[in-house]
Design a protein around this motif. Structure first.
Motif, mmCIF file in Angstrom:
data_model
loop_
_atom_site.group_PDB
_atom_site.id
_atom_site.type_symbol
_atom_site.label_atom_id
_atom_site.label_comp_id
_atom_site.label_asym_id
_atom_site.label_seq_id
_atom_site.Cartn_x
_atom_site.Cartn_y
_atom_site.Cartn_z
ATOM 1 N N LEU A 49 -7.969 -2.709 -7.291
ATOM 2 C CA LEU A 49 -9.396 -2.789 -6.944
ATOM 3 C C LEU A 49 -10.298 -2.713 -8.174
ATOM 4 C CD1 LEU A 49 -10.136 -0.616 -3.781
ATOM 5 C CD2 LEU A 49 -10.706 -3.005 -4.138
ATOM 6 N N ARG A 61 -6.363 -3.049 -2.424
ATOM 7 C CA ARG A 61 -6.161 -1.626 -2.193
ATOM 8 C C ARG A 61 -4.653 -1.308 -2.151
ATOM 9 N NH1 ARG A 61 -9.822 0.998 2.321
ATOM 10 N NH2 ARG A 61 -11.232 1.448 0.632
ATOM 11 N N CYS A 62 -3.897 -2.190 -1.543
ATOM 12 C CA CYS A 62 -2.436 -1.991 -1.493
ATOM 13 C C CYS A 62 -1.828 -2.168 -2.881
ATOM 14 C CB CYS A 62 -1.790 -2.986 -0.534
ATOM 15 S SG CYS A 62 -2.102 -2.582 1.176
ATOM 16 N N ALA A 63 -2.303 -3.160 -3.612
ATOM 17 C CA ALA A 63 -1.718 -3.444 -4.931
ATOM 18 C C ALA A 63 -2.221 -2.489 -6.004
ATOM 19 C CB ALA A 63 -2.039 -4.879 -5.331
ATOM 20 N N GLY A 64 -3.298 -1.761 -5.699
ATOM 21 C CA GLY A 64 -3.862 -0.840 -6.685
ATOM 22 C C GLY A 64 -4.663 -1.552 -7.753
#
Lengths: 216, 239
Positions: B236, B231-234
């Motif tokens: 998903l 979710r942080c790294a985008g």
């Protein structure tokens, strides 16, 4: 301060590391009030979808504060690849409504209603793989609307939709807005944006590191 | 249909290998307490069930990513871990039913007594433990996208050392000691004991239960980590 269904304060988002690091959103401020539609308008790569994914809660901002005013927004982040393709449109809508917390009995009623509003009743029993691109876009909008959320997050929701479908979609979303639903969506042109509501347009220049401001 | 057909071919091959072992003398049966055919069939079924449970959540996560529905599900406001567990559980139950059915078919084909309830209970406990580890495997898959190491390591070691096709007393002492660290070894010891009508040995039972508890907790922790990191790294929706 009046109630807001969504607020961004100085939200920035970067992708990549080191030399490949890329600033996609730069200190974006926005707020959506109940009944308001805010449209992000800008070219490809200007960060519209990134802002919407942050609003939907599936992407974390690199910095800044996002204050959601609702627990679950209605989300349409891309119609082409977000359905169970071998299931019917009805089963898809009922399933996602159920996942969002609607009881099975209510989901049947709500699906029939939103499909009727959007002119999808005849397509409900078709498998999603057989639907046209425009139909899938409307189906994604129906999925976002079906559980009657107080905030809609829509990424170019009418891609491929014909004129009749657009008129219906405008009417349905407009009706929901009059009932107090806030909308954050993206679009490519200012004209399209003004059709829907208040526009925050891409501030110009290189899309990298862009942000959105109210056009003068 | 193809799966059933290949299962029947595997069963026929194990029956033929069983005949070869029987021709070599009665040493195997007197030492292990069952024919080689049933030994290998029970090993293959329990190992297969464990591997299916281990991969269930990983397969579901990958499928949802491929379909593009993972982000949509995670935007639903439900706990991401609950979403993955519920989505994977259906797959897990289907796989368990398939393997139990295969066990009954194999017992009918080989003319062996039907699997005892205790054997089914042990297989269920083993599958739950492996499913817990499968949550960790799904978490790592969400981050790594390919080349998931947990399923690979457990799959390979369990197949080679867990007593699936040959007893662990045939292994060198150091490998036999390593085999005792694998849940598959204990699950198979318990299943075969119950198939032979013997009381369940306590140590493997405790080891299996402890493995299940540790795997479930660590699985949830790793899955949470994987989802949060993606979710942080985008990433998903990437696969």
């Amino acid at each position: 301060m009046s109630e807001r269904v969504l607020e961004f304060h100085a939200v920035s988002r970067e992708f990549g590391r080191g030399k490949r690091r890329r600033l996609v959103l730069n200190s974006l401020d926005l707020s959506v009030a109940p009944g308001q539609c805010v449209v992000l308008v800008g070219p490809n790569g200007s960060g519209k979808s990134t802002a919407l994914r942050i609003a939907a809660g599936v992407l974390e901002p690199t910095s800044g504060i996002v204050t959601p005013g609702v627990r679950v927004p209605g989300v349409a982040l891309g119609a082409e690849r977000s359905f169970y393709m071998r299931l019917s449109a009805r089963r898809n809508l009922e399933f996602f409504a159920h996942v969002a917390g609607v009881s099975r009995r209510n989901s049947r009623r709500l699906v029939a209603r939103v499909a009727g509003e959007l002119g999808l009743s005849r397509q409900l029993d078709s498998v999603v793989a057989e639907l046209s691109r425009g139909m899938r876009s409307l189906l994604a909008l129906a999925r976002a609307l079906v559980f009657e959320p107080r905030l809609l997050v829509l990424d170019e929701p009418l891609t491929g939709v014909d004129a009749f479908g657009r008129v219906r979609a405008h009417a349905v979303v407009g009706r929901r807005m009059r009932q107090g639903t806030g909308v954050l969506m993206s679009g490519h042109s200012l004209e399209e944006g003004y059709e829907w509501g208040d526009v925050l347009s891409y501030s110009g220049g290189d899309p990298v590191g862009s942000s959105f401001r109210s056009p003068s | 249909m193809l799966g059933i057909l290949s299962g029947l071919v595997s069963l026929a091959m194990l029956m033929l290998v069983g005949r070869v072992v029987a021709l070599a003398g009665s040493g195997f049966e007197s030492r292990v307490g069952m024919s080689y055919t049933w030994y290998a069939v029970s090993g293959a079924l329990v190992h297969g069930l464990g591997m299916s449970a281990l991969g269930a959540f990983r397969r579901v996560v990958r499928r949802e990513q491929l379909q593009g529905t993972l982000e949509q599900l995670l935007a639903s406001g439900r706990s991401p871990v609950v979403v993955v567990v519920l989505a994977g559980s259906a797959e897990l139950v289907l796989q368990a039913v398939a393997f139990v059915s295969a066990g009954f078919v194999a017992s009918w084909v080989t003319g062996t007594a039907l699997p005892a309830p205790a054997a089914l209970g042990v297989a269920g406990l083993y599958a739950c433990g492996m499913a817990g580890l499968g949550l960790a495997s799904a978490g790592v898959t969400i981050v790594c996208k390919e080349g998931e190491p947990i399923a690979w390591v457990f799959g390979m070691l369990s197949g080679a050392l867990g007593g699936v096709c040959f007893p662990s007393f045939l292994l060198p002492a150091w490998l036999a000691a390593a085999a005792r660290l694998l849940p598959t070894t204990h699950a198979l010891a318990l299943v075969r004991a119950s198939l032979g009508g013997a009381p369940l040995p306590k140590l493997p039972l405790v080891a299996l239960a402890a493995f299940g508890a540790i795997a479930a907790v660590s699985g949830v922790v790793v899955l949470r980590w994987g989802l949060s990191k993606a979710r942080c790294a985008g990433t998903l929706a990437r696969y």
